[in-house]
Design a protein around this motif. Sequence first.
Motif: not given
Length: 183
Positions: A80-84, A118-127
Amino acid sequence: MHNIIRYRNRPYLPFEARKQQSETSDSADTPSGPLHHVKNYHTDYRLKSRELHLYNATRNDAALSVIASIDAVKSWDERLQALGMAITILNNRGEEGKAKTYATAICKNFPKHQSIKIDADPALNLRGLAFILQCQDKETLYDATIYALGLRLGSDAKQQILDSHYINGFGASWSARLALTGH
């Protein structure tokens, strides 16, 4: 008559049955399906299932597994982080098109927390979840390829590697998918 699957001791109807049921019922507040608890947030079980399907399709295809660097993103959160991250990169550096418009909307809906790396941001998972959500309703032949490109782009970005070919390929493939599905 639809087959009813039991999930966590509750009936789980296939999507078509839920859609018919929601069209005939007056309650608009009913959830779209059972929830699956993942760490600190809940996500619809169908999203988890769709992401797992895309992951397995990518992992089992020799060419796509190489493109995706599948060994670098084994866990649900890493994927999910990679996709975000791929959505974020497309928003910041991608060429104009339908995919960039969607990426911009996703990034506006889930803004980056300024005080978090940026790599610990929960927004990446949501994206990443938002990307999977738009792949959920209509399946195309492009889905596993776009997913693989997104994983590669995101995992490379964590290592400070940005390749314009992957960025443009991800954007162009996603734009083609959006056109095919009528978005």
